[in-house]
Design a protein around this motif. Structure first.
Motif, short mmCIF file in Angstrom:
data_model
loop_
_atom_site.label_atom_id
_atom_site.label_comp_id
_atom_site.label_asym_id
_atom_site.label_seq_id
_atom_site.Cartn_x
_atom_site.Cartn_y
_atom_site.Cartn_z
N PHE A 103 -9.59 9.02 2.00
CA PHE A 103 -8.98 8.85 3.32
C PHE A 103 -8.61 10.20 3.95
O PHE A 103 -8.73 10.39 5.14
CB PHE A 103 -7.75 7.95 3.22
N LYS A 104 -8.16 11.13 3.08
CA LYS A 104 -7.74 12.43 3.62
C LYS A 104 -8.93 13.20 4.18
O LYS A 104 -8.80 13.92 5.17
CB LYS A 104 -7.08 13.25 2.52
N ASN B 219 1.13 3.83 -2.95
CA ASN B 219 0.58 5.12 -2.56
C ASN B 219 1.25 5.59 -1.25
O ASN B 219 0.73 5.34 -0.17
CB ASN B 219 -0.94 4.99 -2.37
N ARG C 198 -17.24 1.20 -8.18
CA ARG C 198 -15.82 1.09 -7.83
C ARG C 198 -15.42 2.03 -6.69
O ARG C 198 -14.86 1.61 -5.71
CB ARG C 198 -14.95 1.36 -9.06
N ASN C 199 -15.74 3.31 -6.89
CA ASN C 199 -15.27 4.29 -5.91
C ASN C 199 -16.36 5.25 -5.42
O ASN C 199 -16.08 6.41 -5.11
CB ASN C 199 -14.10 5.11 -6.48
N THR D 177 -16.08 1.02 -1.77
CA THR D 177 -16.40 0.15 -2.92
C THR D 177 -17.76 -0.53 -2.76
O THR D 177 -18.13 -0.93 -1.66
CB THR D 177 -15.31 -0.93 -3.06
N ASN D 178 -18.46 -0.66 -3.89
CA ASN D 178 -19.75 -1.37 -3.95
C ASN D 178 -20.83 -0.79 -3.04
O ASN D 178 -21.68 -1.52 -2.53
CB ASN D 178 -19.59 -2.86 -3.59
N SER E 215 0.84 -1.20 0.00
CA SER E 215 0.00 0.00 0.00
C SER E 215 0.88 1.25 0.00
O SER E 215 0.63 2.19 -0.74
CB SER E 215 -0.89 0.05 1.25
N ASN F 185 -20.81 -4.95 2.69
CA ASN F 185 -20.66 -6.16 3.49
C ASN F 185 -20.71 -5.78 4.97
O ASN F 185 -19.67 -5.59 5.62
CB ASN F 185 -19.31 -6.82 3.13
N GLN G 224 -9.89 -1.13 2.49
CA GLN G 224 -8.51 -1.61 2.35
C GLN G 224 -7.88 -1.00 1.12
O GLN G 224 -6.85 -1.46 0.67
CB GLN G 224 -8.50 -3.14 2.25
N LYS G 225 -8.51 0.05 0.56
CA LYS G 225 -8.00 0.59 -0.70
C LYS G 225 -6.93 1.66 -0.52
O LYS G 225 -6.76 2.52 -1.38
CB LYS G 225 -9.17 1.16 -1.50
N LYS G 226 -6.22 1.58 0.58
CA LYS G 226 -5.22 2.61 0.85
C LYS G 226 -4.12 2.62 -0.22
O LYS G 226 -3.44 3.60 -0.40
CB LYS G 226 -4.59 2.38 2.23
N TYR G 227 -3.98 1.49 -0.91
CA TYR G 227 -2.93 1.39 -1.94
C TYR G 227 -3.24 2.23 -3.17
O TYR G 227 -2.37 2.47 -4.00
CB TYR G 227 -2.76 -0.08 -2.37
N ASP G 228 -4.50 2.65 -3.32
CA ASP G 228 -4.93 3.28 -4.57
C ASP G 228 -4.73 4.80 -4.52
O ASP G 228 -5.47 5.50 -3.84
CB ASP G 228 -6.42 2.95 -4.80
N PRO G 229 -3.72 5.33 -5.26
CA PRO G 229 -3.46 6.77 -5.17
C PRO G 229 -4.59 7.62 -5.73
O PRO G 229 -4.67 8.81 -5.44
CB PRO G 229 -2.17 6.96 -5.98
N THR G 230 -5.47 7.04 -6.55
CA THR G 230 -6.55 7.86 -7.13
C THR G 230 -7.67 8.12 -6.13
O THR G 230 -8.54 8.94 -6.37
CB THR G 230 -7.17 7.20 -8.40
N SER H 34 -6.98 8.77 -2.77
CA SER H 34 -6.35 9.31 -1.55
C SER H 34 -7.28 10.27 -0.81
O SER H 34 -7.28 10.33 0.42
CB SER H 34 -5.06 10.07 -1.90
#
Lengths: 366, 268
Positions: B171-172, A198, B136-137, B128-129, A194, B87, B160-166, B168
């Motif tokens: 979360f911010k 990012n 998606r988002n 998501t969903n 992660s 969920n 868990q989408k913290k990896y997705d820079p698009t 950000s």
């Protein structure tokens, strides 16, 4: 695709000869920078860090500008700047008269070109991020599943007799220990990925109480556990620490990534961890014997995707993720990782050996 | 004049007046008394407030005690929380209900219905969903809209989408970020951290003090303002403070006052 690739393709116009991240590009019309700058100048003052968008004069009176686009440093040097011919040394002026045609560049000219480059760079970054987002989307549930397995493994170990985690972990069956370790490392891997994809994500999450000594102890216990019963290289822990800190979730990644790195590249049995309370925090140091890291490499090993000169020959599979992620987690937790490599004067498998120390000071994140 | 003849004279006087005038005379007599009493009590209150307390927090602690800093069961019952997640099993629904929070769950929500979420104090949101128009988002759109409100709800991002820079910004913009599956203790800790300063009397009083600390006014003006704010809090806003000196932060102060009026009743 990044800016340098775009310039190299020749499709993007370069109005004046410049250097980008140390690489020289002539202008799109084929014009070079003044001959003096390319061949005669010895001090290359313009290439030192510290230049600005406003422009500075070098020793012979040329004006140079520095600008940043994304991570790339763009240096426009050998221009006449706003003061024109007057400021340039007479001899140099005569010698470079032809080369200086079209190089009356003001700070405003340079800035406006830079703004266009920034827009272009943003297109590249957005495009890359969108591709990444789409490609990884099907995996968005996977980290959650890893987390669930880890939580279950945690319950399994906690069912065992013992007052401390150590005792319960030791009392667990080898398979249970293996599941716990695997699940925890899987969760850690997703956390590291992660941050890799990012970096901003290192700053996210709730702040928690972290106890450096306990954390290191647990990490060592986990990493040295072996599924096949053979003893793995077990780092030794020295020092004393009782302090607690408020830290982000990503804090754990810093010692984990450094420890993984030391275990992977250590060429002897010994990996030493020293954790001790100091005046302004708790000092964590990790010492191992491994390939010598030159001064230039010390500055670069934390870059994304960078691999040291000898790293490839020791571990083919490495991708230059660990140290980059450790640095991002360190920045988020307001600390800095320092690295010192002391040449030991001998080689092993033709690799010069050194005593490598990675260290950082743990402090409260707020 | 003896009492009997006094009554007689009064009777003659009232007999000589119309019924309406009589009523007005009585009301003005009682009203005058009430106004005098109110003025005296307000004066006393002002003397007590301004003299005794150096900050709103001090006043709140004196009035509500340590209990005023706790999320009591009665308070939790009045806090509206919503879970928005496809969920819902990933969120500790039963536990939050057992804590007596006023909980509503949504497994999806259309962009057209986002305003439903405006009435909640806390929105626990997945990305998501959850939005049929953007599977998606969609959560990102929800948080953007909620956070553009003048008094936005608190948002706890669970993804868990913290990896997705698009994404950000998802979360911010959130007030807290939790991993899924969300553990009971972690959600409770996040709620405690976020809510104490925004719903409990002591927490709100501290928030008002902190906000005033960021705004430079003279010591005297600050003392006056403290007195006025305490008066407003004591009277549930019936006596409003003067915001002349602190115009740029008046909306935020007012928002905290409104919260105070709403939640402090749970501590009576």
């Amino acid at each position: 695709m990044n800016l340098i690739d775009a310039f190299e393709s020749g499709a993007i116009a370069i109005p004046w000869a410049v250097s980008i991240d140390g690489k020289y590009f002539p202008s799109s019309t084929g014009r070079d920078a003044p001959m003096h700058c390319i061949t005669d100048c010895n001090d290359k003052y313009c290439q030192n860090p510290g230049g600005t968008l406003l422009g500075h004069q070098c020793t012979v009176g040329f004006t140079y500008y520095h600008g940043k686009v994304g991570e790339a440093i763009i240096i426009l040097f050998g221009t006449l700047g706003s003061k024109g011919w007057e400021s340039v040394d007479t001899g140099i002026r005569q010698k470079n008269k032809d080369d200086l045609k079209g190089r009356s560049v003001s700070a405003r000219d340079f800035s406006s070109w830079l703004e266009k480059l920034k827009s272009l760079n943003k297109l590249f970054v957005d495009y890359k991020n969108n591709i990444l987002s789409e490609a990884l989307h099907p995996l968005h549930e996977t980290p959650k599943i890893a987390e669930e397995i880890r939580n279950l493994a945690d319950s399994l170990v906690n069912l065992k007799p013992g007052k401390t985690f150590d005792e319960r972990f030791s009392a667990a069956l080898p398979a249970e220990r293996g599941i716990y370790k695997g699940a925890q490392l899987l969760v850690d891997s997703f956390d590291m990925l992660s941050i890799f994809f990012n970096p901003e994500s290192a700053k996210l999450g709730e702040k928690r109480i972290a106890e450096p000594y306990k954390l290191i102890h647990k990490l060592v216990l986990l990493l040295s556990n072996s599924n096949n019963g053979l003893t793995r290289r077990r780092p030794k822990i020295y020092g004393e620490s009782y302090k607690k800190y408020l830290a982000l979730e990503s804090f754990r990644i810093i010692p984990l990534a450094l420890l993984n790195n030391a275990i992977k590249y250590s060429m002897t049995e010994e990996v030493i961890i020293d954790v001790r309370d100091v005046d302004n925090g708790t000092l964590f140091s990790l010492v191992s014997t491994g390939p010598y890291i030159s001064e230039e490499e010390c500055g670069r090993i934390f870059e994304r995707g960078f691999r040291g000169k000898y790293a490839q020959s020791i571990d083919r599979d490495g991708m230059g993720i660990g140290l980059y992620v450790a640095r991002e987690a360190a920045i988020a937790n307001r600390t800095t990782i320092k690295v010192v490599s002391e040449d030991l004067g001998y080689s092993l498998k033709s690799i010069p050996m050194a005593r490598n120390t990675f260290s950082f000071v743990v402090r409260d994140v707020v | 004049m003896d009492p009997i003849s006094l009554i007689e004279t009064a009777k003659q006087f009232f007999d000589g007046q119309g019924a309406l005038a009589n009523a007005a005379g009585i009301v003005s007599f009682i009203g005058g008394g009430a106004i005098a009493a109110w003025k005296i009590s307000a004066y006393v209150l002002q003397r007590v407030s301004t003299k005794k307390f150096n900050s709103i927090s001090e006043w709140a602690l004196a009035k509500y005690g340590n209990n005023g800093g706790l999320l009591t069961e009665k308070l939790r019952q009045s806090i509206r929380i919503s879970f928005v997640d496809d969920n819902l099993a990933d969120l500790p629904e039963a536990y939050i209900r057992s804590l007596k929070y006023d909980l509503t769950t949504f497994d999806h929500i259309s962009l057209a219905d986002i305003s439903i979420l405006e009435r909640f104090d806390v929105v626990v949101l997945d990305i998501t969903n959850v939005v049929p128009e953007d599977m998606r988002n969609g959560g990102l759109e929800i948080i953007k809209r909620l956070k553009s409100l003048p008094t936005p709800p608190l948002v706890i991002a669970v993804s868990q989408k913290k990896y997705d820079p698009t994404v950000s910004n998802f979360f911010k913009l959130a007030d807290a970020v939790l991993k899924k599956p969300v553990k009971e203790a972690e959600l409770e800790a996040a709620l405690n951290r976020l809510l104490i300063t925004l719903v409990t009397p002591n927490g709100l009083a501290k928030s008002i003090d902190t906000l005033l600390d960021t705004y430079v006014i003279s010591e005297n003006d600050r003392k006056n303002l403290n007195g006025q704010l305490i008066k407003a809090l004591e009277t549930n806003g019936k006596i409003m403070p003067e915001f002349e000196n602190i115009k740029p932060i008046s909306n935020r102060i007012n928002n905290l006052l409104q919260r105070f009026y709403r939640f402090s009743v749970c501590y009576v």
